[in-house]
Design a protein around this motif. Structure first.
Motif, PDB file in Angstrom:
ATOM      1  N   GLN A  56      -7.976   1.353   5.530  1.00 31.59           N
ATOM      2  CA  GLN A  56      -8.136   2.696   6.094  1.00 31.59           C
ATOM      3  C   GLN A  56      -7.245   3.720   5.405  1.00 31.59           C
ATOM      4  OE1 GLN A  56      -7.515   1.717  10.254  1.00 31.59           O
ATOM      5  NE2 GLN A  56      -9.710   1.782  10.639  1.00 31.59           N
ATOM      6  N   ILE A  57      -5.959   3.436   5.278  1.00 33.90           N
ATOM      7  CA  ILE A  57      -5.050   4.376   4.622  1.00 33.90           C
ATOM      8  C   ILE A  57      -5.373   4.468   3.136  1.00 33.90           C
ATOM      9  CG2 ILE A  57      -2.647   4.835   3.987  1.00 33.90           C
ATOM     10  CD1 ILE A  57      -3.259   5.528   6.892  1.00 33.90           C
ATOM     11  N   GLY A  58      -5.724   3.354   2.534  1.00 31.96           N
ATOM     12  CA  GLY A  58      -6.118   3.368   1.120  1.00 31.96           C
ATOM     13  C   GLY A  58      -7.292   4.299   0.874  1.00 31.96           C
ATOM     14  N   SER A  59      -8.237   4.312   1.779  1.00 31.67           N
ATOM     15  CA  SER A  59      -9.392   5.200   1.668  1.00 31.67           C
ATOM     16  C   SER A  59      -8.964   6.669   1.737  1.00 31.67           C
ATOM     17  CB  SER A  59     -10.392   4.879   2.785  1.00 31.67           C
ATOM     18  OG  SER A  59     -11.499   5.720   2.709  1.00 31.67           O
ATOM     19  N   VAL A  60      -8.054   6.986   2.655  1.00 31.22           N
ATOM     20  CA  VAL A  60      -7.552   8.361   2.777  1.00 31.22           C
ATOM     21  C   VAL A  60      -6.834   8.778   1.491  1.00 31.22           C
ATOM     22  CG1 VAL A  60      -5.889   9.827   4.000  1.00 31.22           C
ATOM     23  CG2 VAL A  60      -7.405   8.321   5.297  1.00 31.22           C
ATOM     24  N   ILE A  61      -6.001   7.890   0.962  1.00 23.07           N
ATOM     25  CA  ILE A  61      -5.255   8.198  -0.276  1.00 23.07           C
ATOM     26  C   ILE A  61      -6.216   8.402  -1.441  1.00 23.07           C
ATOM     27  CG2 ILE A  61      -3.573   7.254  -1.917  1.00 23.07           C
ATOM     28  CD1 ILE A  61      -1.930   7.126   0.533  1.00 23.07           C
ATOM     29  N   ASN A  62      -7.210   7.549  -1.546  1.00 20.57           N
ATOM     30  CA  ASN A  62      -8.212   7.709  -2.610  1.00 20.57           C
ATOM     31  C   ASN A  62      -8.929   9.050  -2.486  1.00 20.57           C
ATOM     32  OD1 ASN A  62      -7.696   5.246  -3.843  1.00 20.57           O
ATOM     33  ND2 ASN A  62      -9.250   4.172  -2.653  1.00 20.57           N
ATOM     34  N   ASP A  63      -9.321   9.412  -1.263  1.00 21.15           N
ATOM     35  CA  ASP A  63     -10.026  10.681  -1.056  1.00 21.15           C
ATOM     36  C   ASP A  63      -9.143  11.877  -1.430  1.00 21.15           C
ATOM     37  OD1 ASP A  63     -12.288   9.350  -0.188  1.00 21.15           O
ATOM     38  OD2 ASP A  63     -11.881   9.650   1.941  1.00 21.15           O
ATOM     39  N   LEU A  64      -7.868  11.819  -1.067  1.00 21.63           N
ATOM     40  CA  LEU A  64      -6.939  12.886  -1.453  1.00 21.63           C
ATOM     41  C   LEU A  64      -6.908  13.055  -2.967  1.00 21.63           C
ATOM     42  CD1 LEU A  64      -3.871  12.328   0.888  1.00 21.63           C
ATOM     43  CD2 LEU A  64      -4.925  14.545   0.437  1.00 21.63           C
ATOM     44  N   GLN A  65      -6.768  11.946  -3.672  1.00 21.75           N
ATOM     45  CA  GLN A  65      -6.702  12.005  -5.124  1.00 21.75           C
ATOM     46  C   GLN A  65      -8.019  12.463  -5.742  1.00 21.75           C
ATOM     47  OE1 GLN A  65      -3.748   8.845  -6.781  1.00 21.75           O
ATOM     48  NE2 GLN A  65      -4.808   7.922  -5.019  1.00 21.75           N
ATOM     49  N   GLN A  66      -9.134  12.024  -5.176  1.00 23.45           N
ATOM     50  CA  GLN A  66     -10.435  12.456  -5.690  1.00 23.45           C
ATOM     51  C   GLN A  66     -10.643  13.954  -5.489  1.00 23.45           C
ATOM     52  OE1 GLN A  66     -13.342   9.827  -3.929  1.00 23.45           O
ATOM     53  NE2 GLN A  66     -12.835   8.165  -5.314  1.00 23.45           N
ATOM     54  N   ASP A  67      -9.998  14.518  -4.463  1.00 25.66           N
ATOM     55  CA  ASP A  67     -10.074  15.961  -4.237  1.00 25.66           C
ATOM     56  C   ASP A  67      -9.045  16.719  -5.075  1.00 25.66           C
ATOM     57  OD1 ASP A  67     -12.244  15.899  -2.563  1.00 25.66           O
ATOM     58  OD2 ASP A  67     -11.092  16.127  -0.707  1.00 25.66           O
ATOM     59  N   GLY A  68      -8.344  16.023  -5.951  1.00 28.79           N
ATOM     60  CA  GLY A  68      -7.445  16.671  -6.890  1.00 28.79           C
ATOM     61  C   GLY A  68      -6.015  16.836  -6.435  1.00 28.79           C
ATOM     62  N   TYR A  69      -5.643  16.223  -5.304  1.00 28.60           N
ATOM     63  CA  TYR A  69      -4.261  16.298  -4.837  1.00 28.60           C
ATOM     64  C   TYR A  69      -3.438  15.189  -5.491  1.00 28.60           C
ATOM     65  CZ  TYR A  69      -5.823  19.547  -1.269  1.00 28.60           C
ATOM     66  OH  TYR A  69      -6.343  20.634  -0.616  1.00 28.60           O
ATOM     67  N   GLU A  70      -2.188  15.487  -5.755  1.00 30.54           N
ATOM     68  CA  GLU A  70      -1.258  14.513  -6.311  1.00 30.54           C
ATOM     69  C   GLU A  70      -0.432  13.929  -5.174  1.00 30.54           C
ATOM     70  OE1 GLU A  70       2.832  14.456  -8.966  1.00 30.54           O
ATOM     71  OE2 GLU A  70       1.536  16.207  -9.082  1.00 30.54           O
ATOM     72  N   ILE A  71      -0.390  12.610  -5.082  1.00 31.54           N
ATOM     73  CA  ILE A  71       0.436  11.949  -4.078  1.00 31.54           C
ATOM     74  C   ILE A  71       1.861  11.904  -4.623  1.00 31.54           C
ATOM     75  CG2 ILE A  71       0.822   9.858  -2.720  1.00 31.54           C
ATOM     76  CD1 ILE A  71      -1.892  11.298  -2.184  1.00 31.54           C
ATOM     77  N   VAL A  72       2.786  12.513  -3.910  1.00 29.29           N
ATOM     78  CA  VAL A  72       4.182  12.567  -4.337  1.00 29.29           C
ATOM     79  C   VAL A  72       4.950  11.369  -3.779  1.00 29.29           C
ATOM     80  CG1 VAL A  72       6.317  13.911  -4.195  1.00 29.29           C
ATOM     81  CG2 VAL A  72       4.123  15.079  -4.481  1.00 29.29           C
ATOM     82  N   ASP A  73       4.701  11.038  -2.504  1.00 27.53           N
ATOM     83  CA  ASP A  73       5.408   9.929  -1.863  1.00 27.53           C
ATOM     84  C   ASP A  73       4.650   9.542  -0.598  1.00 27.53           C
ATOM     85  OD1 ASP A  73       7.353   8.023  -1.344  1.00 27.53           O
ATOM     86  OD2 ASP A  73       8.931   9.451  -0.853  1.00 27.53           O
ATOM     87  N   ILE A  74       4.889   8.334  -0.146  1.00 30.31           N
ATOM     88  CA  ILE A  74       4.322   7.857   1.112  1.00 30.31           C
ATOM     89  C   ILE A  74       5.451   7.197   1.887  1.00 30.31           C
ATOM     90  CG2 ILE A  74       2.677   6.297   2.218  1.00 30.31           C
ATOM     91  CD1 ILE A  74       0.953   6.582  -0.347  1.00 30.31           C
ATOM     92  N   LYS A  75       5.639   7.632   3.110  1.00 29.46           N
ATOM     93  CA  LYS A  75       6.667   7.062   3.984  1.00 29.46           C
ATOM     94  C   LYS A  75       5.951   6.396   5.161  1.00 29.46           C
ATOM     95  CE  LYS A  75      10.142   9.868   2.270  1.00 29.46           C
ATOM     96  NZ  LYS A  75      10.864   9.204   1.245  1.00 29.46           N
ATOM     97  N   PHE A  76       6.577   5.379   5.712  1.00 30.69           N
ATOM     98  CA  PHE A  76       5.895   4.551   6.699  1.00 30.69           C
ATOM     99  C   PHE A  76       6.895   4.029   7.722  1.00 30.69           C
ATOM    100  CE2 PHE A  76       5.288   0.101   7.769  1.00 30.69           C
ATOM    101  CZ  PHE A  76       4.029   0.094   8.312  1.00 30.69           C
ATOM    102  N   ASP A  77       6.458   3.945   8.967  1.00 33.80           N
ATOM    103  CA  ASP A  77       7.226   3.196   9.955  1.00 33.80           C
ATOM    104  C   ASP A  77       6.257   2.545  10.931  1.00 33.80           C
ATOM    105  OD1 ASP A  77       6.509   5.094  11.846  1.00 33.80           O
ATOM    106  OD2 ASP A  77       8.536   5.697  12.335  1.00 33.80           O
ATOM    107  N   SER A  78       6.764   1.594  11.704  1.00 35.22           N
ATOM    108  CA  SER A  78       5.902   0.889  12.650  1.00 35.22           C
ATOM    109  C   SER A  78       6.615   0.693  13.976  1.00 35.22           C
ATOM    110  CB  SER A  78       5.461  -0.469  12.092  1.00 35.22           C
ATOM    111  OG  SER A  78       6.562  -1.316  11.928  1.00 35.22           O
ATOM    112  N   LEU A  79       5.807   0.576  15.025  1.00 35.60           N
ATOM    113  CA  LEU A  79       6.303   0.328  16.376  1.00 35.60           C
ATOM    114  C   LEU A  79       5.534  -0.846  16.957  1.00 35.60           C
ATOM    115  CD1 LEU A  79       6.165   4.029  17.591  1.00 35.60           C
ATOM    116  CD2 LEU A  79       8.233   2.737  17.107  1.00 35.60           C
ATOM    117  N   LYS A  80       6.242  -1.817  17.450  1.00 32.06           N
ATOM    118  CA  LYS A  80       5.588  -2.979  18.076  1.00 32.06           C
ATOM    119  C   LYS A  80       5.201  -2.658  19.518  1.00 32.06           C
ATOM    120  CE  LYS A  80       7.407  -6.676  15.307  1.00 32.06           C
ATOM    121  NZ  LYS A  80       6.193  -6.990  14.609  1.00 32.06           N
ATOM    122  N   GLY A  81       4.279  -3.457  20.062  1.00 33.14           N
ATOM    123  CA  GLY A  81       3.896  -3.340  21.457  1.00 33.14           C
ATOM    124  C   GLY A  81       3.075  -2.097  21.774  1.00 33.14           C
ATOM    125  N   GLN A  82       2.195  -1.710  20.870  1.00 30.37           N
ATOM    126  CA  GLN A  82       1.395  -0.501  21.043  1.00 30.37           C
ATOM    127  C   GLN A  82      -0.053  -0.844  21.409  1.00 30.37           C
ATOM    128  OE1 GLN A  82       2.972   2.711  20.590  1.00 30.37           O
ATOM    129  NE2 GLN A  82       4.614   1.224  20.799  1.00 30.37           N
TER     130      GLN A  82
END
Length: 98
Positions: A56-82
């Protein structure tokens, strides 16, 4: 590629077109952000690739790049028990783009 995998990638495209794309700032050379909230797959108890998130996130990143945006960085965190059952992991993905 399996049916579930195709479905997940398609859902990433839908999120991109319906929710992410309207939030994007016009390309102006500055760095901008978009935050995406998501959940792990239902059964996420083993060591391996988290395929739902990756597709899912890979698809979003691909679409951003296909629309000509440059990905500068990706930050991530997670929460258990959701989620409704309290057994999923919640993911926050901050995508920095130009």
């Amino acid at each position: 590629m399996g049916l579930l995998s195709k479905s997940r990638k398609a859902s990433g495209d839908v999120i991109y077109n319906n929710e992410v794309k309207p939030q994007l700032v016009a390309k102006d050379g500055n760095i901008h952000i978009v935050m995406i909230n998501s959940f792990s797959k239902l059964v996420n108890q083993n060591f391996g690739v988290e395929s739902k998130y990756t597709e899912q996130i890979g698809s979003v990143i691909n679409d951003l790049q296909q629309d000509g945006y440059e990905i500068v960085d990706i930050k991530f965190d997670s929460l258990k028990g959701q989620g409704i059952t309290g057994t999923a992991e919640g993911f926050h993905t901050l995508i920095m783009y130009k």
